[in-house]
Design a protein around this motif. Structure first.
Motif, mmCIF file in Angstrom:
data_model
loop_
_atom_site.group_PDB
_atom_site.id
_atom_site.type_symbol
_atom_site.label_atom_id
_atom_site.label_comp_id
_atom_site.label_asym_id
_atom_site.label_seq_id
_atom_site.Cartn_x
_atom_site.Cartn_y
_atom_site.Cartn_z
ATOM 1 N N ASP A 1 0.810 -1.215 0.000
ATOM 2 C CA ASP A 1 0.000 0.000 0.000
ATOM 3 C C ASP A 1 0.851 1.276 0.000
ATOM 4 O O ASP A 1 0.800 2.074 0.936
ATOM 5 C CB ASP A 1 -0.935 0.003 1.215
ATOM 6 N N PRO A 2 1.644 1.500 -1.048
ATOM 7 C CA PRO A 2 2.451 2.720 -1.111
ATOM 8 C C PRO A 2 1.576 3.966 -1.150
ATOM 9 O O PRO A 2 0.398 3.915 -1.527
ATOM 10 C CB PRO A 2 3.231 2.552 -2.419
ATOM 11 N N PHE A 3 2.148 5.094 -0.758
ATOM 12 C CA PHE A 3 1.389 6.332 -0.622
ATOM 13 C C PHE A 3 0.699 6.729 -1.928
ATOM 14 O O PHE A 3 -0.412 7.279 -1.913
ATOM 15 C CB PHE A 3 2.306 7.471 -0.152
ATOM 16 N N LEU A 4 1.321 6.441 -3.065
ATOM 17 C CA LEU A 4 0.722 6.795 -4.348
ATOM 18 C C LEU A 4 -0.647 6.153 -4.521
ATOM 19 O O LEU A 4 -1.517 6.692 -5.211
ATOM 20 C CB LEU A 4 1.654 6.368 -5.493
ATOM 21 N N ASN A 5 -0.861 5.000 -3.858
ATOM 22 C CA ASN A 5 -2.138 4.298 -3.974
ATOM 23 C C ASN A 5 -3.158 4.708 -2.920
ATOM 24 O O ASN A 5 -4.183 4.041 -2.746
ATOM 25 C CB ASN A 5 -1.917 2.786 -3.913
ATOM 26 N N THR A 6 -2.903 5.796 -2.214
ATOM 27 C CA THR A 6 -3.880 6.315 -1.255
ATOM 28 C C THR A 6 -4.597 7.547 -1.811
ATOM 29 O O THR A 6 -5.464 8.099 -1.151
ATOM 30 C CB THR A 6 -3.205 6.705 0.077
ATOM 31 N N ARG A 7 -4.227 7.951 -3.029
ATOM 32 C CA ARG A 7 -4.761 9.192 -3.599
ATOM 33 C C ARG A 7 -5.722 8.878 -4.753
ATOM 34 O O ARG A 7 -5.404 8.087 -5.637
ATOM 35 C CB ARG A 7 -3.622 10.087 -4.078
ATOM 36 N N PRO A 8 -6.903 9.517 -4.762
ATOM 37 C CA PRO A 8 -7.831 9.299 -5.876
ATOM 38 C C PRO A 8 -7.272 9.854 -7.179
ATOM 39 O O PRO A 8 -6.415 10.745 -7.175
ATOM 40 C CB PRO A 8 -9.081 10.074 -5.438
ATOM 41 N N VAL A 9 -7.758 9.315 -8.293
ATOM 42 C CA VAL A 9 -7.259 9.732 -9.605
ATOM 43 C C VAL A 9 -8.427 9.893 -10.570
ATOM 44 O O VAL A 9 -9.360 9.090 -10.592
ATOM 45 C CB VAL A 9 -6.232 8.712 -10.153
ATOM 46 N N LYS B 1 -13.911 9.832 -15.578
ATOM 47 C CA LYS B 1 -14.261 9.019 -14.408
ATOM 48 C C LYS B 1 -13.232 9.163 -13.297
ATOM 49 O O LYS B 1 -12.046 9.378 -13.534
ATOM 50 C CB LYS B 1 -14.408 7.552 -14.806
ATOM 51 N N LEU B 2 -13.709 9.022 -12.073
ATOM 52 C CA LEU B 2 -12.880 9.142 -10.866
ATOM 53 C C LEU B 2 -12.731 7.772 -10.223
ATOM 54 O O LEU B 2 -13.705 7.031 -10.091
ATOM 55 C CB LEU B 2 -13.532 10.119 -9.877
ATOM 56 N N PHE B 3 -11.499 7.437 -9.813
ATOM 57 C CA PHE B 3 -11.225 6.158 -9.158
ATOM 58 C C PHE B 3 -10.516 6.390 -7.840
ATOM 59 O O PHE B 3 -9.884 7.430 -7.629
ATOM 60 C CB PHE B 3 -10.378 5.264 -10.081
ATOM 61 N N SER B 4 -10.610 5.410 -6.945
ATOM 62 C CA SER B 4 -10.050 5.569 -5.599
ATOM 63 C C SER B 4 -8.536 5.677 -5.608
ATOM 64 O O SER B 4 -7.929 6.325 -4.762
ATOM 65 C CB SER B 4 -10.483 4.412 -4.697
ATOM 66 N N CYS B 5 -7.876 5.017 -6.602
ATOM 67 C CA CYS B 5 -6.428 5.109 -6.753
ATOM 68 C C CYS B 5 -6.046 4.517 -8.107
ATOM 69 O O CYS B 5 -6.871 3.881 -8.766
ATOM 70 C CB CYS B 5 -5.688 4.395 -5.614
ATOM 71 N N ILE B 6 -4.810 4.720 -8.503
ATOM 72 C CA ILE B 6 -4.394 4.245 -9.825
ATOM 73 C C ILE B 6 -4.438 2.731 -9.947
ATOM 74 O O ILE B 6 -4.679 2.191 -11.028
ATOM 75 C CB ILE B 6 -2.981 4.766 -10.195
ATOM 76 N N ARG B 7 -4.244 2.044 -8.843
ATOM 77 C CA ARG B 7 -4.281 0.574 -8.869
ATOM 78 C C ARG B 7 -5.678 0.046 -9.178
ATOM 79 O O ARG B 7 -5.825 -1.060 -9.708
ATOM 80 C CB ARG B 7 -3.810 0.040 -7.509
ATOM 81 N N ASP B 8 -6.707 0.841 -8.862
ATOM 82 C CA ASP B 8 -8.077 0.377 -9.010
ATOM 83 C C ASP B 8 -8.726 0.765 -10.336
ATOM 84 O O ASP B 8 -9.938 0.574 -10.518
ATOM 85 C CB ASP B 8 -8.931 0.911 -7.841
ATOM 86 N N ILE B 9 -7.944 1.307 -11.268
ATOM 87 C CA ILE B 9 -8.509 1.609 -12.589
ATOM 88 C C ILE B 9 -8.769 0.291 -13.311
ATOM 89 O O ILE B 9 -7.841 -0.502 -13.514
ATOM 90 C CB ILE B 9 -7.539 2.483 -13.405
ATOM 91 N N PRO B 10 -10.040 0.020 -13.689
ATOM 92 C CA PRO B 10 -10.352 -1.280 -14.315
ATOM 93 C C PRO B 10 -10.015 -1.272 -15.792
ATOM 94 O O PRO B 10 -10.476 -0.437 -16.552
ATOM 95 C CB PRO B 10 -11.873 -1.397 -14.102
#
Length: 323
Positions: free
Chosen positions: A276-284, A311-320
């Protein structure tokens, strides 16, 4: 796009370092370089305590400049020594605890590079030949050709026909929000950026998948640390260990005089990557609205991002991204 320092060469540690006879946490060798508690005099001279602190991103370095008269993405390609020369260099470095005084024969000791290769800015030259840095490398660049499979992941983030690149950056109106945008290559001229994604450095940020690889460019200096710790060994160590914002690979300080210095977790004996790096705590949010090529593959990133534009996502990892 406003930029801070351009990364053309290896960035030195903000602290003085020493070599220890222990296996490296970062490289396949039997010694590691660690930070001492003494701030590097060059960092002090550049007033590092007043510098802008930014997140060090774990990827591969890129550069935008002209090639054959057009803006082009260039991949990092350091000219490296041959196996024999490298072995001789490391033996000297280990025995002397320094690389100073080692003598290279650039004509014989280094591997060949493509004709299109250029040396990075500020590489020193002697008798018309580029001089290796303290790591035994000659930093440089090669243009990214979309037909060259060696740089296929670099090529996936640029569209030369449209003259654009896929960029991850901080939203201009909300510092806590990230955005992936399509940026004209002409606006990125002479900037350096970090390519991150599925097939880069083990993908520490969890982008995409094997079925649908995802890569983006991150301009250097664009991810500012909002509450940076003081440049002091113990406080930095605690910040990396205890703060959510400290779940990063490292910090790069951009000094007012253009000097860049860094600290990497490995300099402090800390592991990377982390969960869970900090970059994945920010919405995108996605702002890519390119007219897709009707013949483009389902894996074409410009086509994929355009399909979720706005579209807005919770973090870059969660972009489908599943075709």
């Amino acid at each position: 796009m406003r930029r801070l320092g351009s990364v053309q060469q290896k960035i030195p540690c903000v602290f003085l370092t020493e070599v220890r006879n222990e296996p490296s946490r970062k490289r396949d060798c039997q010694f590691q370089v660690v930070a001492t508690e003494n701030v590097h005099p060059a960092a002090l001279q550049s007033d590092v305590h007043c510098a802008v602190a930014t997140e060090k991103i774990d990827g591969t370095c890129c550069y935008v400049t002209t090639y054959r008269g057009e803006p082009c993405l260039w991949a990092r390609l350091d000219r490296k020594p041959t196996k024999q020369a490298d072995k001789r260099f490391k033996k000297y470095q280990y025995s002397q605890k320094t690389c100073k005084g080692f003598v290279w024969d650039v004509d014989k000791d280094f591997r060949e590079v493509p004709e299109s290769w250029i040396a990075a800015h500020r590489v020193q030259h002697e008798n018309g030949q580029p001089v290796p840095d303290e790591h035994g490398h000659i930093p440089g660049w090669v243009p990214v050709d979309q037909t060259n499979k060696q740089y296929c992941w670099h090529a996936s983030v640029v569209n030369y026909d449209a003259g654009v690149a896929l960029v991850l950056k901080t939203h201009e109106e909300d510092e806590g929000l990230l955005e992936i945008v399509s940026v004209p290559l002409a606006d990125l001229m002479e900037q350096t950026l970090e390519l991150i994604g599925t097939n880069i450095n083990g993908n520490p940020y969890g982008l995409g998948s094997k079925k649908h690889p995802v890569h983006v460019l991150v301009p250097h200096g664009v991810l500012r640390i909002r509450n940076p710790p003081p440049v002091e060994f113990q406080q930095l160590y605690s910040w990396f260990q205890e703060c959510q914002e400290g779940r990063v690979e490292g910090i790069v300080w951009h000094c007012d005089d253009g000097t860049l210095v860094k600290i990497h977790r490995h300099h402090l004996g800390l592991k990377w990557p982390v969960g869970d790096p900090f970059l994945n705590t920010r919405p995108v949010v996605i702002h890519v609205d390119e007219t897709p090529d009707p013949d483009a593959s389902e894996k074409d990133l410009f086509k994929s991002f355009s399909s979720i534009n706005g579209k807005l996502f919770s973090c870059i990892r969660d972009i489908p991204f599943e075709p």
